[in-house]
Design an enzyme around this catalytic site. Structure first.
Site, PDB file in Angstrom:
ATOM      1  N   GLU A  70      -7.746  -4.201   5.813  1.00  0.00           N
ATOM      2  CA  GLU A  70      -7.896  -3.596   4.441  1.00  0.00           C
ATOM      3  C   GLU A  70      -6.962  -4.718   3.755  1.00  0.00           C
ATOM      4  OE1 GLU A  70      -8.894   0.810   3.479  1.00  0.00           O
ATOM      5  OE2 GLU A  70      -7.528   0.683   5.096  1.00  0.00           O
ATOM      6  N   ARG A  73      -2.871  -2.152  -3.241  1.00  0.00           N
ATOM      7  CA  ARG A  73      -3.972  -1.188  -3.132  1.00  0.00           C
ATOM      8  C   ARG A  73      -3.748  -0.183  -4.040  1.00  0.00           C
ATOM      9  NH1 ARG A  73      -5.013   3.560   0.740  1.00  0.00           N
ATOM     10  NH2 ARG A  73      -7.177   3.785   0.578  1.00  0.00           N
ATOM     11  N   ASN A  95       0.835  -1.242  -0.108  1.00  0.00           N
ATOM     12  CA  ASN A  95      -0.026   0.062  -0.031  1.00  0.00           C
ATOM     13  C   ASN A  95       1.028   1.022  -0.036  1.00  0.00           C
ATOM     14  OD1 ASN A  95      -1.820   2.158   0.426  1.00  0.00           O
ATOM     15  ND2 ASN A  95      -2.676   1.129   2.250  1.00  0.00           N
ATOM     16  N   HIS A 130     -12.820   3.861  -0.191  1.00  0.00           N
ATOM     17  CA  HIS A 130     -12.790   3.073   1.030  1.00  0.00           C
ATOM     18  C   HIS A 130     -13.308   1.656   0.827  1.00  0.00           C
ATOM     19  CE1 HIS A 130     -12.620   6.870   3.986  1.00  0.00           C
ATOM     20  NE2 HIS A 130     -11.303   6.412   3.744  1.00  0.00           N
ATOM     21  N   ARG A 188     -10.589  17.828   5.610  1.00  0.00           N
ATOM     22  CA  ARG A 188     -11.588  18.203   4.605  1.00  0.00           C
ATOM     23  C   ARG A 188     -12.684  18.611   4.944  1.00  0.00           C
ATOM     24  NH1 ARG A 188     -10.029  12.115   2.570  1.00  0.00           N
ATOM     25  NH2 ARG A 188      -8.232  12.408   1.255  1.00  0.00           N
TER      26      ARG A 188
END
Length: 437
Positions: free
Chosen positions: A420, A125, A12, A213, A274
């Protein structure tokens, strides 16, 4: 006869980091090579994978040479973690250091061959898959397709491509698989992913809601279904992946039917830095009134807003402490965050026709934030959630799964740690099997 390949390497890549994890496939004893191993995995259902190594390279490309790798490994249990400081000018150099560490720590098939010869698959990923609908074997054509959509995820896809290129050189005999954060949301209907912009403009520039996600949501859907005792295809969920980057997903019959992130990860919930949903007219307003350029507005909304902009910190634990001490800015930041989550929660309950098996919390805030979970779940008896069991909610922290709903709730409230890396490893094995069938 050659010993079967038995390890799945998961990578990743971030802009200046590289996470890695190695899984030992416990069903790899039968067969003689990657193809036989993958075929046996499919025959036995979901493969049983045991993590045997993990680590993180940080500050890759640091001109000051301050790069560092932290890693742990051991086939018979985790060895004490190592810290290695060594210049890593790019992801290729970082990956070579990772491979060297793994070769020395884990060895290979039969205990003597190089680690590279024991790798059954390498799973990568990749945040944005563009129009690619599923995890795919990475050949030159697939790699070029990923580069063509890099403009849709300029902070995420280019580092992944650098890592893919380096890994394909370092592990040339292992199949490489790209797993996308957008894949899980390919089941959304057109009315969920279409923006009300001119249709020809959207077609030309591939403007639509993609959602992110997705690797986490795939894992959480399967785990939550197991916890409620239903097959995924019969399970309705609302999943809250709440962390520095936060999103929500409505899952109907095990499939994504809507999600809060959109064309980019900026849309939706309030996040660490954000802003999430805002009136789009604010953008030209700021450009006109403050003389900001497009890049400056993008930086403002992605890196200087959210909890950071409202309360001066991206650490929600610190914000909670200050809110409890009476800090009004922190209290307001939490209230805005909770209102936004509950707004999506209400919308997704409508999408699911009120038929909810479980509300799921995961990721850093979702797993650790007992206070925020309680605020989000307040006064939801009409939705089948009779609040939270205080003792269970307070006792459930990161890394621990459990039910936290109060007695009398029709729907469960679950805290489920996401994984993940495991999901990528499982998807990589599935893709390899499909390729050899």
């Amino acid at each position: 006869m050659a010993a079967p390949r038995s390890k799945v390497l998961v990578l990743n890549a971030g802009s200046s980091s590289l996470k890695f994890k190695v899984f030992q496939w416990l069903g790899a004893g039968a067969g003689a090579g990657a193809s036989a191993a993958a075929a046996s995995a499919a025959a036995s259902g979901v493969p049983e994978l045991q993590p045997v190594a993990a680590g993180l390279c940080e500050r890759i490309g640091d001109p000051a040479g301050g790069a560092v790798m932290r890693a742990s490994a051991g086939p018979a249990g985790w060895r004490k973690g190592e810290r290695i400081e060594q210049p890593m000018p790019d992801h290729g150099a970082a990956l070579r250091l990772v491979a060297s560490f793994l070769a020395g720590s884990l060895g290979g098939a039969g205990g003597g061959s190089p680690f590279q010869q024991d790798v059954l698959a390498v799973g990568h990923r990749v945040v944005h898959g563009g129009g690619i609908a599923h995890s795919v074997l990475i050949d030159d054509a697939a790699r070029d397709s990923l580069e063509e959509v890099s403009h849709l995820a300029p902070l995420h896809n280019p580092p992944s491509l650098h890592c893919i290129d380096a890994a394909r050189r370092l592990f040339p005999d292992a199949p490489h698989v790209a797993c996308f954060d957008t894949t899980f949301h390919k089941t959304m209907p057109p009315d969920a992913y279409t923006y009300a912009l001119p249709a020809d403009l959207c077609r030309e520039h591939s403007i639509r809601k993609y959602g992110f996600h997705g690797i986490s949501y795939a894992y959480l859907t399967r785990e939550a279904a197991r916890m409620v005792g239903k097959p995924p295809e019969e399970t309705n969920l609302i999943i809250c992946h709440l962390g520095a980057g936060s999103s929500m997903c409505a899952v109907q019959g095990g499939r994504s039917v809507d999600t809060s992130m959109g064309f980019t990860p900026l849309e939706g919930l309030v996040m660490g830095s954000r802003c999430g949903d805002i009136d789009p007219a604010i953008v030209p307003f700021l450009m006109k009134m403050r003389g900001l350029g497009a890049d400056e507005v993008d930086t403002l909304m992605n890196r200087k807003s959210g909890f950071l902009g409202m309360a001066g910190s991206i650490d929600v634990r610190n914000i909670e402490d200050c809110a409890l001490a009476g800090d009004e800015a922190c209290q307001l930041a939490l209230a805005v965050f909770v209102r936004r989550v509950r707004k999506y929660l209400g919308a997704y309950l409508v999408h699911l026709g009120g038929r909810l098996d479980a509300l799921v919390f995961s990721a850093g805030i979702g797993e650790n934030g007992s206070m925020l979970r309680d605020m989000i779940c307040a006064d939801l008896a009409w939705a089948g959630i009779a609040g939270l069991d205080r003792a269970a909610n307070d006792a459930t922290i990161r890394g621990k799964a459990g039910e936290v709903q109060a007695a009398g709730s029709r729907a469960k409230v679950l805290v489920v740690p996401t994984d993940e890396q495991l999901e990528i490893a499982l998807e990589a094995l599935q893709v390899v099997q499909a390729a050899v069938d």
